[in-house]
Design a protein around this motif. Structure first.
Motif, PDB file in Angstrom:
ATOM      1  N   ARG A  97       0.827  -1.215   0.000  1.00 57.33           N
ATOM      2  CA  ARG A  97       0.000   0.000   0.000  1.00 57.33           C
ATOM      3  C   ARG A  97       0.854   1.253   0.000  1.00 57.33           C
ATOM      4  O   ARG A  97       0.553   2.233  -0.692  1.00 57.33           O
ATOM      5  N   GLY A  98       1.940   1.244   0.778  1.00 57.41           N
ATOM      6  CA  GLY A  98       2.812   2.415   0.837  1.00 57.41           C
ATOM      7  C   GLY A  98       3.472   2.726  -0.495  1.00 57.41           C
ATOM      8  O   GLY A  98       3.732   3.891  -0.820  1.00 57.41           O
ATOM      9  N   GLY A 108       5.922   5.582   8.852  1.00 54.55           N
ATOM     10  CA  GLY A 108       5.764   5.148   7.466  1.00 54.55           C
ATOM     11  C   GLY A 108       6.618   3.934   7.137  1.00 54.55           C
ATOM     12  O   GLY A 108       7.505   3.534   7.898  1.00 54.55           O
ATOM     13  N   TRP A 109       6.365   3.353   5.961  1.00 51.72           N
ATOM     14  CA  TRP A 109       6.954   2.056   5.601  1.00 51.72           C
ATOM     15  C   TRP A 109       8.474   2.050   5.548  1.00 51.72           C
ATOM     16  O   TRP A 109       9.115   1.028   5.793  1.00 51.72           O
TER      17      TRP A 109
END
Length: 381
Positions: A33-34, A156-157
């Motif tokens: 998704r990131g 975040g990723w």
């Protein structure tokens, strides 16, 4: 005493490499998704990463020619550079580069380290000793992956990559300091050709490498899918997926403990056979007891404890199949693992999306059966 200290140090240093390697599995949906891609694309990326690991025979024998310390430092340097690429510029392509280089670096480092201890530790004690360094595999899921999950959840990723870059630099410095430049236990070879010939002329060695391929293919089928399966089935999010990873880590640590207690006493081939058969039973149970969240975690616990028993019984056995080309054989064994993981990763998403988790488990059982047959072939020679 010095060897015991080094075993502990290497267990923690390898935890760094393994955490960076393994964090992708539970968070595969989050990474996808990131990056704005689907699960199938990430599965192909994982396949490519494993295929790069198959280059190990080109690089692993460096430890036979240039020394164990050089092989370990070269592997760590490549790993740290690769991870640093994402730390500097997070993107899909930088992640692809990072995963590939980190894989190559890890697969240079591990055979050099295993050969280093294989040179120094008698065969009858090697199962227990190498089980200590293999503790890094489980510690990565107990500590490393949950820490990565915390960073991903907050920032975040790409957040874990700067941390792993720093830790890679620290690990490089530690090995440079604690491993002596002079190595009286190893006589460097002048070229790799003799080592390759010795391995390829040995049927037990080839059978041993194939066991790595089949067992790793079985494991990778579940590795790639378990995060997606848990999210699809129970809606688990980042923190829960990190918790599931810790459960798997504790199961693997238990497997390594069992190896340390039993493998040298049972004999490596018998312990390996027990592990492959038990892992098949665990895979068969997964679709049935995995219909509840607790049942799924129990099933994963059983699957990973038995797989870890397979892996940690297998490594000390392989170290003695061709002693004259130990690092070369270990690097080819790593290639067996890499090709198996590539096969498992390539099949995992397709089988899961088309047929469901039950067929994923069945395919894992079939790969384990192939591993048992290879073990029988190895013992016949």
């Amino acid at each position: 005493m010095r060897i015991r200290f080094q075993l502990i140090v290497f267990m923690f240093l390898r935890t760094i490499l393994n955490s960076a390697h393994r964090m992708v599995y539970p968070f595969l949906p989050i990474f996808a998704r990131g990056l704005g891609v689907d699960i199938s694309t990430m599965s192909l990326l994982m396949t490519g990463r494993s295929l790069l690991g198959a280059t190990s025979p080109l690089l692993g024998p460096i430890a036979d020619r240039r020394g164990r310390k050089f092989g370990m430092l070269a592997g760590l340097g490549i790993f740290t550079f690769g991870i640093g690429v994402v730390a500097v510029h997070p993107s899909f392509w930088s992640l692809a580069i990072a995963l590939g280089l980190a894989m190559i670096g890890k697969f240079m480092f591990d055979p050099a380290m295993q050969a280093y201890f294989g040179d120094r530790i008698p065969y009858h004690q090697r199962g227990t000793a190498l089980a200590v360094t293999e503790g890094a595999w489980s510690l990565s899921f107990i500590f490393g992956v949950p820490i990565a999950g915390f960073l991903i959840d907050r920032f975040g990723w790409s957040a874990p990559f700067p941390l792993f870059t720093l830790l890679g630099l620290i690990a490089f410095f530690i090995i440079w300091r604690i491993i002596p430049n002079e190595d009286p236990h190893h006589e460097p070879v002048s070229n790799s050709r003799d080592g390759y010939l010795a391995v390829f002329k040995s049927m037990p060695a080839l059978a041993g490498i194939s066991i790595a391929l089949w067992a790793s293919a079985a494991n990778e089928l579940v590795n790639v899918i378990f995060g997606v399966w848990l999210e699809d089935s129970f809606g688990l999010k980042i923190a829960a997926l990190a918790g599931a990873s810790a459960v798997i880590g504790f199961s693997e640590l238990s497997g390594e403990g069992l190896v340390a207690l039993t493998t040298d006493k049972l004999g490596k081939p018998r312990a390996l056979a027990i592990g492959l058969i038990a892992n098949s039973f665990a895979a068969a149970l997964l679709p049935f007891i995995g219909q509840t969240q607790i049942g799924a975690l129990v099933g994963l616990f059983l699957f990973y404890i038995t797989f870890e028993y397979v892996m940690v019984s297998h490594i000390p056995m392989v170290t003695e199949l061709v002693p004259s080309a130990r690092a070369t054989l270990l690097s080819l064994n790593v290639s067996g693992h890499a090709l198996g993981r590539a096969l498992g990763a390539l099949l995992a998403a397709f089988i899961y999306q088309q047929f469901g988790f039950g067929l994923v488990a069945l395919t894992a059982i079939l790969f384990n059966v192939a591993g048992v047959l290879a073990l029988r072939k190895m013992q016949q020679k």
